[in-house]
Design a protein around this motif. Structure first.
Motif, PDB file in Angstrom:
ATOM      1  N   ILE A  74      -1.495  14.667   4.976  1.00  0.00           N
ATOM      2  CA  ILE A  74      -1.261  13.648   6.000  1.00  0.00           C
ATOM      3  C   ILE A  74      -0.877  12.332   5.326  1.00  0.00           C
ATOM      4  N   ASN A  75       0.202  11.745   5.769  1.00  0.00           N
ATOM      5  CA  ASN A  75       0.679  10.474   5.225  1.00  0.00           C
ATOM      6  C   ASN A  75      -0.175   9.332   5.772  1.00  0.00           C
ATOM      7  N   LEU A  76      -0.667   8.459   4.880  1.00  0.00           N
ATOM      8  CA  LEU A  76      -1.505   7.332   5.302  1.00  0.00           C
ATOM      9  C   LEU A  76      -0.876   6.029   4.790  1.00  0.00           C
ATOM     10  N   PRO A  77      -0.075   5.364   5.620  1.00  0.00           N
ATOM     11  CA  PRO A  77       0.581   4.121   5.196  1.00  0.00           C
ATOM     12  C   PRO A  77      -0.315   2.908   5.376  1.00  0.00           C
ATOM     13  N   SER A  78       0.127   1.793   4.834  1.00  0.00           N
ATOM     14  CA  SER A  78      -0.581   0.526   5.011  1.00  0.00           C
ATOM     15  C   SER A  78      -0.419   0.031   6.443  1.00  0.00           C
ATOM     16  N   GLN A  79      -1.403  -0.730   6.894  1.00  0.00           N
ATOM     17  CA  GLN A  79      -1.328  -1.354   8.212  1.00  0.00           C
ATOM     18  C   GLN A  79      -0.570  -2.682   8.169  1.00  0.00           C
ATOM     19  N   GLY A  90       6.133 -16.580  -2.166  1.00  0.00           N
ATOM     20  CA  GLY A  90       7.095 -15.565  -1.766  1.00  0.00           C
ATOM     21  C   GLY A  90       7.121 -14.351  -2.678  1.00  0.00           C
ATOM     22  N   ARG A  91       6.226 -14.304  -3.647  1.00  0.00           N
ATOM     23  CA  ARG A  91       6.190 -13.165  -4.569  1.00  0.00           C
ATOM     24  C   ARG A  91       5.423 -12.008  -3.955  1.00  0.00           C
ATOM     25  N   LEU A  92       5.884 -10.795  -4.199  1.00  0.00           N
ATOM     26  CA  LEU A  92       5.153  -9.620  -3.725  1.00  0.00           C
ATOM     27  C   LEU A  92       3.789  -9.570  -4.403  1.00  0.00           C
ATOM     28  N   LEU A  93       2.786  -9.145  -3.658  1.00  0.00           N
ATOM     29  CA  LEU A  93       1.409  -9.211  -4.141  1.00  0.00           C
ATOM     30  C   LEU A  93       1.134  -8.362  -5.365  1.00  0.00           C
ATOM     31  N   PHE A  94       1.893  -7.266  -5.557  1.00  0.00           N
ATOM     32  CA  PHE A  94       1.609  -6.450  -6.745  1.00  0.00           C
ATOM     33  C   PHE A  94       1.840  -7.249  -8.020  1.00  0.00           C
ATOM     34  N   ALA A  95       2.667  -8.315  -7.954  1.00  0.00           N
ATOM     35  CA  ALA A  95       2.944  -9.142  -9.127  1.00  0.00           C
ATOM     36  C   ALA A  95       1.984 -10.317  -9.261  1.00  0.00           C
ATOM     37  N   SER A  96       1.515 -10.838  -8.130  1.00  0.00           N
ATOM     38  CA  SER A  96       0.691 -12.046  -8.185  1.00  0.00           C
ATOM     39  C   SER A  96      -0.787 -11.818  -7.908  1.00  0.00           C
ATOM     40  N   ASP A  97      -1.096 -10.808  -7.101  1.00  0.00           N
ATOM     41  CA  ASP A  97      -2.490 -10.534  -6.752  1.00  0.00           C
ATOM     42  C   ASP A  97      -2.664  -9.025  -6.543  1.00  0.00           C
ATOM     43  N   PRO A  98      -2.673  -8.253  -7.631  1.00  0.00           N
ATOM     44  CA  PRO A  98      -2.725  -6.797  -7.503  1.00  0.00           C
ATOM     45  C   PRO A  98      -3.982  -6.276  -6.817  1.00  0.00           C
ATOM     46  N   ASP A  99      -5.091  -7.003  -6.923  1.00  0.00           N
ATOM     47  CA  ASP A  99      -6.315  -6.566  -6.241  1.00  0.00           C
ATOM     48  C   ASP A  99      -6.125  -6.600  -4.719  1.00  0.00           C
ATOM     49  N   TYR A 100      -5.509  -7.667  -4.230  1.00  0.00           N
ATOM     50  CA  TYR A 100      -5.285  -7.771  -2.787  1.00  0.00           C
ATOM     51  C   TYR A 100      -4.214  -6.776  -2.342  1.00  0.00           C
ATOM     52  N   CYS A 101      -3.237  -6.542  -3.189  1.00  0.00           N
ATOM     53  CA  CYS A 101      -2.211  -5.535  -2.902  1.00  0.00           C
ATOM     54  C   CYS A 101      -2.863  -4.161  -2.734  1.00  0.00           C
ATOM     55  N   CYS A 102      -3.763  -3.818  -3.633  1.00  0.00           N
ATOM     56  CA  CYS A 102      -4.477  -2.538  -3.545  1.00  0.00           C
ATOM     57  C   CYS A 102      -5.344  -2.478  -2.292  1.00  0.00           C
ATOM     58  N   PHE A 103      -5.943  -3.607  -1.935  1.00  0.00           N
ATOM     59  CA  PHE A 103      -6.777  -3.640  -0.727  1.00  0.00           C
ATOM     60  C   PHE A 103      -5.936  -3.328   0.508  1.00  0.00           C
ATOM     61  N   THR A 107      -7.287   0.534   0.075  1.00  0.00           N
ATOM     62  CA  THR A 107      -8.656   0.456   0.581  1.00  0.00           C
ATOM     63  C   THR A 107      -8.707   0.312   2.096  1.00  0.00           C
ATOM     64  N   GLN A 108      -7.986  -0.654   2.637  1.00  0.00           N
ATOM     65  CA  GLN A 108      -8.031  -0.915   4.083  1.00  0.00           C
ATOM     66  C   GLN A 108      -7.586   0.285   4.916  1.00  0.00           C
ATOM     67  N   PRO A 109      -6.481   0.958   4.568  1.00  0.00           N
ATOM     68  CA  PRO A 109      -6.070   2.111   5.384  1.00  0.00           C
ATOM     69  C   PRO A 109      -7.100   3.235   5.420  1.00  0.00           C
ATOM     70  N   LEU A 110      -7.902   3.351   4.351  1.00  0.00           N
ATOM     71  CA  LEU A 110      -8.856   4.447   4.282  1.00  0.00           C
ATOM     72  C   LEU A 110     -10.123   4.191   5.089  1.00  0.00           C
TER      73      LEU A 110
END
Length: 219
Positions: A74-79, A90-103, A107-110
């Motif tokens: 089952i595909n589980l995308p981000s909300q 304007g930077r994507l979070l994986f570059a500036s805040d990877p913890d929040y990007c992962c959240f 984490t949040q979708p699960l």
């Protein structure tokens, strides 16, 4: 935990009416748990946490394995839409805040999945990181669920032996030197002097995405 013990434990959960699920990144070493599930409890849903940043090879491999193993993937995308995943610059979070990007993407979708299930079958191994070494075979998770870690005492040798025994396929990026494969922007090839998880978020004080730190109740 032996294959027989894993089969017994999954059967026990099923007999108790427990609603089980697992998650998978569809790396080569992840296939051992998926193969065990396909043998013992093939209807268990497999959630693919689709961050939108996976290697194209991972997505194609996931589709191949789902068909070959007969899995309920089952595909589980981000909300949170990608355009909202930026910082004040304007930077994507994986570059500036990877913890929040992962959240936002993992984490949040699960959380909703945990709310609707009883047991999260998780393939973490104690030899992968200090965080995972401190885990137990069964451990409480949020929303009254239980994390079940059947592979916790397996090491890389045991994984290799199982892969060889059942002739399991390998992720196409393995041959290129990738050993721990996650999102494309945060994954690099493994150097000989690096531990497996150090190939993720290289150069940052980070080896976990939050699934195994935030979504666990420490005793």
């Amino acid at each position: 935990m032996t294959e027989e013990r894993i089969e017994e434990k999954l059967a026990s959960y099923a007999q108790e009416g427990k609603k089980m699920f697992t998650t998978s990144s569809f790396q080569s070493h992840s296939l051992v748990l998926l193969h065990l599930i396909s043998r013992f409890q093939p209807t268990i849903p497999i959630y693919f946490i689709n961050t939108g940043y996976h290697f194209p090879e991972t997505v194609a491999f996931k589709d191949l394995i789902a068909k070959e193993f007969g899995l309920n993937v089952i595909n589980l995308p981000s909300q949170t839409p990608r355009y909202m995943q930026t910082d004040s610059q304007g930077r994507l979070l994986f570059a500036s805040d990877p913890d929040y990007c992962c959240f936002l993407n993992k984490t949040q979708p699960l959380e909703a999945i945990l709310m609707s299930h009883d047991v999260w079958i998780n393939g973490v191994r104690a030899d992968q990181s200090a965080v995972r070494k401190a885990m137990k075979e069964e451990q409480p998770a949020p929303h009254g669920t239980v994390r079940f870690h059947p592979m916790l005492d397996w090491d890389s040798k045991a994984i290799f032996q199982y892969q060889k025994k059942y002739n399991l396929p390998k992720h196409p990026l393995d041959a290129q030197g990738y050993m721990s494969i996650g999102c494309e922007p945060c994954t690099r090839k493994l150097d000989p002097n690096m531990q497996e998880r150090e190939a993720r978020w290289f150069g940052l004080n980070k080896t976990e995405c939050g699934l195994h730190t935030d979504l666990i109740v420490k005793s």
